[in-house]
Write a protein that holds these residues in place. Structure first.
Motif, PDB file in Angstrom:
ATOM      1  N   PRO A 299      21.662  12.467   1.232  1.00 23.30           N
ATOM      2  CA  PRO A 299      20.351  13.010   1.800  1.00 23.30           C
ATOM      3  C   PRO A 299      19.123  12.724   1.024  1.00 23.30           C
ATOM      4  CG  PRO A 299      21.437  15.225   1.253  1.00 23.30           C
ATOM      5  CD  PRO A 299      23.073  13.937   1.466  1.00 23.30           C
ATOM      6  N   GLU A 300      19.808  12.642  -0.362  1.00 22.80           N
ATOM      7  CA  GLU A 300      18.498  13.211  -1.485  1.00 22.80           C
ATOM      8  C   GLU A 300      17.690  11.067  -1.309  1.00 22.80           C
ATOM      9  OE1 GLU A 300      22.311  10.876  -2.611  1.00 22.80           O
ATOM     10  OE2 GLU A 300      22.165  12.709  -1.197  1.00 22.80           O
ATOM     11  N   ARG A 301      18.841  10.510  -0.387  1.00 21.81           N
ATOM     12  CA  ARG A 301      18.369   8.933  -0.051  1.00 21.81           C
ATOM     13  C   ARG A 301      17.836   9.274   0.301  1.00 21.81           C
ATOM     14  NH1 ARG A 301      19.379   6.653  -5.135  1.00 21.81           N
ATOM     15  NH2 ARG A 301      21.140   5.987  -5.713  1.00 21.81           N
ATOM     16  N   ILE A 302      16.911   9.303   1.500  1.00 20.98           N
ATOM     17  CA  ILE A 302      16.321   9.918   2.673  1.00 20.98           C
ATOM     18  C   ILE A 302      14.796  11.138   2.509  1.00 20.98           C
ATOM     19  CG2 ILE A 302      15.798  10.226   5.179  1.00 20.98           C
ATOM     20  CD1 ILE A 302      18.744   7.812   4.536  1.00 20.98           C
ATOM     21  N   ALA A 303      13.612  10.059   2.927  1.00 25.97           N
ATOM     22  CA  ALA A 303      12.215  10.213   3.015  1.00 25.97           C
ATOM     23  C   ALA A 303      11.983  10.898   4.480  1.00 25.97           C
ATOM     24  CB  ALA A 303      10.926   9.685   2.218  1.00 25.97           C
ATOM     25  N   ALA A 304      12.578   9.930   5.616  1.00 22.09           N
ATOM     26  CA  ALA A 304      12.436  10.561   6.619  1.00 22.09           C
ATOM     27  C   ALA A 304      12.971   9.514   7.665  1.00 22.09           C
ATOM     28  CB  ALA A 304      10.718  10.094   6.958  1.00 22.09           C
ATOM     29  N   LEU A 305      13.053  10.024   8.780  1.00 20.27           N
ATOM     30  CA  LEU A 305      14.136   9.485   9.591  1.00 20.27           C
ATOM     31  C   LEU A 305      13.459   8.939  10.894  1.00 20.27           C
ATOM     32  CD1 LEU A 305      16.734   8.454   9.343  1.00 20.27           C
ATOM     33  CD2 LEU A 305      17.369  10.464  10.760  1.00 20.27           C
ATOM     34  N   VAL A 306      13.245   7.712  10.490  1.00 22.04           N
ATOM     35  CA  VAL A 306      13.018   7.496  12.925  1.00 22.04           C
ATOM     36  C   VAL A 306      14.099   6.961  13.946  1.00 22.04           C
ATOM     37  CG1 VAL A 306      11.382   6.291  13.850  1.00 22.04           C
ATOM     38  CG2 VAL A 306      11.224   6.743  11.786  1.00 22.04           C
ATOM     39  N   LEU A 307      14.414   7.891  14.627  1.00 19.48           N
ATOM     40  CA  LEU A 307      15.015   7.255  15.570  1.00 19.48           C
ATOM     41  C   LEU A 307      15.007   7.292  16.940  1.00 19.48           C
ATOM     42  CD1 LEU A 307      17.737  10.782  14.882  1.00 19.48           C
ATOM     43  CD2 LEU A 307      17.588   8.210  14.095  1.00 19.48           C
ATOM     44  N   VAL A 308      14.970   5.981  17.016  1.00 23.54           N
ATOM     45  CA  VAL A 308      14.265   5.499  18.293  1.00 23.54           C
ATOM     46  C   VAL A 308      15.191   5.304  18.958  1.00 23.54           C
ATOM     47  CG1 VAL A 308      13.312   2.806  18.900  1.00 23.54           C
ATOM     48  CG2 VAL A 308      13.019   4.099  16.811  1.00 23.54           C
TER      49      VAL A 308
ATOM     50  N   GLY B  59      18.352   2.408  -4.498  1.00 23.59           N
ATOM     51  CA  GLY B  59      17.910   3.207  -5.420  1.00 23.59           C
ATOM     52  C   GLY B  59      16.632   3.997  -5.584  1.00 23.59           C
ATOM     53  N   ARG B  60      16.358   4.888  -4.231  1.00 23.73           N
ATOM     54  CA  ARG B  60      15.165   5.181  -4.355  1.00 23.73           C
ATOM     55  C   ARG B  60      15.397   5.567  -2.486  1.00 23.73           C
ATOM     56  NH1 ARG B  60       9.976   1.571  -4.655  1.00 23.73           N
ATOM     57  NH2 ARG B  60      11.483   1.351  -6.507  1.00 23.73           N
ATOM     58  N   SER B  61      14.248   6.904  -2.236  1.00 18.76           N
ATOM     59  CA  SER B  61      14.362   7.700  -1.151  1.00 18.76           C
ATOM     60  C   SER B  61      13.534   6.462  -0.182  1.00 18.76           C
ATOM     61  CB  SER B  61      13.784   8.481  -1.100  1.00 18.76           C
ATOM     62  OG  SER B  61      12.723   8.807  -1.013  1.00 18.76           O
ATOM     63  N   VAL B  62      14.283   6.092   0.895  1.00 17.78           N
ATOM     64  CA  VAL B  62      14.235   5.719   2.177  1.00 17.78           C
ATOM     65  C   VAL B  62      13.564   5.841   3.533  1.00 17.78           C
ATOM     66  CG1 VAL B  62      15.315   3.424   1.030  1.00 17.78           C
ATOM     67  CG2 VAL B  62      16.447   4.429   3.051  1.00 17.78           C
ATOM     68  N   ALA B  63      12.931   5.081   4.214  1.00 20.28           N
ATOM     69  CA  ALA B  63      12.533   5.876   5.743  1.00 20.28           C
ATOM     70  C   ALA B  63      13.486   5.507   6.375  1.00 20.28           C
ATOM     71  CB  ALA B  63      10.710   5.754   6.209  1.00 20.28           C
ATOM     72  N   LEU B  64      14.715   4.981   7.336  1.00 24.77           N
ATOM     73  CA  LEU B  64      15.440   5.386   7.376  1.00 24.77           C
ATOM     74  C   LEU B  64      14.401   5.481   9.369  1.00 24.77           C
ATOM     75  CD1 LEU B  64      18.105   3.858   7.722  1.00 24.77           C
ATOM     76  CD2 LEU B  64      19.370   6.147   7.784  1.00 24.77           C
TER      77      LEU B  64
ATOM     78  N   ARG C 101       0.577  -1.385  -0.260  1.00 25.86           N
ATOM     79  CA  ARG C 101       0.005   0.033   0.159  1.00 25.86           C
ATOM     80  C   ARG C 101       0.742   1.126  -0.071  1.00 25.86           C
ATOM     81  NH1 ARG C 101      -2.614  -3.349   3.854  1.00 25.86           N
ATOM     82  NH2 ARG C 101      -1.878  -2.104   5.479  1.00 25.86           N
ATOM     83  N   HIS C 102       2.235   1.126   0.169  1.00 20.99           N
ATOM     84  CA  HIS C 102       2.981   2.609   0.095  1.00 20.99           C
ATOM     85  C   HIS C 102       4.278   1.582  -0.801  1.00 20.99           C
ATOM     86  CE1 HIS C 102       0.542   3.772   3.718  1.00 20.99           C
ATOM     87  NE2 HIS C 102       0.623   2.689   4.098  1.00 20.99           N
ATOM     88  N   ASP C 103       5.028   3.031  -1.463  1.00 18.08           N
ATOM     89  CA  ASP C 103       5.761   2.968  -2.376  1.00 18.08           C
ATOM     90  C   ASP C 103       7.216   3.727  -1.289  1.00 18.08           C
ATOM     91  OD1 ASP C 103       4.316   2.300  -4.459  1.00 18.08           O
ATOM     92  OD2 ASP C 103       4.392   4.049  -4.712  1.00 18.08           O
ATOM     93  N   LEU C 104       6.790   4.380   0.002  1.00 13.51           N
ATOM     94  CA  LEU C 104       8.347   3.715   0.366  1.00 13.51           C
ATOM     95  C   LEU C 104       8.499   3.551   1.230  1.00 13.51           C
ATOM     96  CD1 LEU C 104      10.019   6.610   1.919  1.00 13.51           C
ATOM     97  CD2 LEU C 104       8.022   6.421   3.473  1.00 13.51           C
ATOM     98  N   PRO C 105      10.845   2.290   0.742  1.00 11.96           N
ATOM     99  CA  PRO C 105      10.993   1.201   1.421  1.00 11.96           C
ATOM    100  C   PRO C 105      11.229   2.134   3.550  1.00 11.96           C
ATOM    101  CG  PRO C 105      11.765   1.760  -0.469  1.00 11.96           C
ATOM    102  CD  PRO C 105      11.231   3.001   0.090  1.00 11.96           C
TER     103      PRO C 105
END
Length: 327
Positions: free
Chosen positions: A228-237, A205-210, A75-79
C-alpha cells in the motif's frame, strides 16, 4: 533504485507526437528454476543448421517486462503504471486499433511519466513452455467471444459485424484488436503476476498511480493491498476483480465503466459489484469515484474505453482526476 530521470536525455524523441526526455525498459521479479532430466532434442535453427538442443539447465521465469517513458514537458512527479487486461499485453495502451494515439501518449502529453507493463507470461515478459511451471494449456480468446464480451455488439450480430447502437469502439478495425490478443492462463498465474507487479513497484522506487484494465484489476488490487505504501491512486477500468468487503487501503480509487451493461448476465453482475465496491469504500471513508460513463451522458463506450473513439477525452479526465487527488 531506478528512476527515469537518471536516464540520458534523448532530445525530443517522439512517441505519438509527444517529445520525450528519455525512455527505456527493464525486467522485474520472477524466480530462477533448474530443469533436469529432459532428453536432448535435435532441432533446426534454419534449413541448413542442425543443433542438439539441451532443455536442461537454469532458467528465469515469472518476470514482468516494463517500458518507461519520460515526457520532455514533465508537469507531474506522479508516475502512471499501465497494466493490461486478460489476453492482452502492454501494447493495448500504445495505439487504438484504428491507429489513433493510445493512453500511453495521452498521459505523456498530460505531463506524466508512464510505465507500461507486460506482466507474467505476456508479451516481452516471455514464458517458459515447460509444463512443470504452468497449468497448461493456455487459452486464446476468439473474435466471436471478444465481440460480445467486450460489448461491441450482441453475439448474434457478430457475423454481420453489426455493433450496438451508438457504439464508440472503431468496429471497422475490430480485426486489428484481435491481432493483439495473446494466449494466457485463466487465473492460475495470478499469484506470480501479483508478485511481479510488486517487484515493478520496488524497481520504480516511489508511489505510483496504477491504472489497470479488466482482469488486470484483480492483479492490481492484490498487488496494491500487498504494497500500500507504493500506491498513490488506483484507477480500475472495467475491472473484473474486487477485494473482500471492508478491505481497502487509504489511497483514492477511481472506477471507469462503459455503456451497454445490460448486454449479458456477466455484465449485469459486474455492474452491481462496481456499485457495491464503491459503496463499501465510501463506508470506510476512502476517497473514491465511480464513473458510469453513460450516467454522465457519455453514451456508447465498450469494455475497451482506451480504444473507443473518445479515448483521448477519457484519458484527459483521468489525468485531471489524478492531479486532483495529489493536490
Amino acid at each position: 533504485m531506478f528512476l527515469p530521470e537518471e536516464a540520458v536525455t534523448l532530445g525530443g524523441l517522439p512517441a505519438g507526437g509527444v517529445p520525450l526526455a528519455g525512455f527505456g525498459s527493464f525486467y522485474a521479479g520472477g524466480r530462477q528454476v533448474r530443469i533436469e532430466g529432459r532428453p536432448i532434442a535435435q532441432i533446426q535453427f534454419t534449413p541448413t543448421v542442425d543443433f542438439d538442443w539441451d532443455p536442461n539447465g537454469l532458467f528465469h521465469i515469472e518476470q514482468a517486462y516494463v517500458q518507461w517513458f519520460m515526457p520532455a514537458d514533465r508537469r507531474h512527479d506522479l508516475p502512471i503504471v499501465l497494466l493490461h487486461g486478460g489476453g492482452f499485453t502492454g501494447t493495448m495502451w500504445e495505439a487504438t486499433p484504428d491507429g489513433r494515439p493510445g493512453w500511453l501518449q495521452d498521459f505523456l502529453g498530460a505531463g506524466y511519466p508512464v510505465y507500461v507493463v507486460d506482466n507474467v507470461e505476456r508479451g516481452r515478459a516471455g514464458w517458459c513452455p515447460f509444463t512443470e511451471f504452468w497449468p497448461g494449456p493456455p487459452i486464446l480468446r476468439s473474435a466471436e467471444e471478444a465481440w460480445s464480451l467486450f460489448r461491441v455488439g450482441a453475439a448474434a450480430d457478430f457475423a454481420m459485424r453489426r455493433p450496438f447502437a451508438a457504439q464508440r469502439f472503431p468496429t471497422a478495425a475490430f480485426d486489428d484488436l484481435i491481432r493483439g490478443s495473446v494466449p494466457r492462463f485463466p487465473r492460475q498465474t495470478d499469484d506470480a503476476a501479483v508478485a511481479a507487479l510488486g517487484a515493478v513497484f520496488d524497481r520504480i522506487g516511489r508511489s505510483v498511480a496504477l491504472v489497470a484494465h479488466s482482469q488486470g484489476g484483480e492483479i492490481a488490487l492484490r498487488a496494491a493491498l500487498a504494497s500500500p505504501e507504493r500506491i498513490a491512486a488506483l484507477v480500475l477500468v472495467e475491472s473484473s476483480g474486487f477485494p473482500a468487503a471492508g478491505t481497502a487501503a487509504g489511497w483514492p480509487v477511481l472506477q471507469v465503466v462503459g455503456d451497454h451493461l445490460d448486454a449479458t448476465p456477466l455484465w449485469i453482475d459486474l455492474a452491481r459489484r462496481y456499485r457495491t465496491f464503491a459503496a463499501d469504500l465510501t463506508r470506510q471513508g476512502v476517497r473514491n469515484d465511480a464513473w458510469f460513463l453513460a450516467e454522465r451522458g457519455i453514451i456508447g463506450n465498450s469494455h475497451m474505453p482506451m480504444m473507443d473513439d473518445n479515448s483521448t477525452d477519457i484519458a484527459a479526465e483521468i489525468a485531471v482526476w489524478l492531479a486532483g487527488v495529489r493536490s
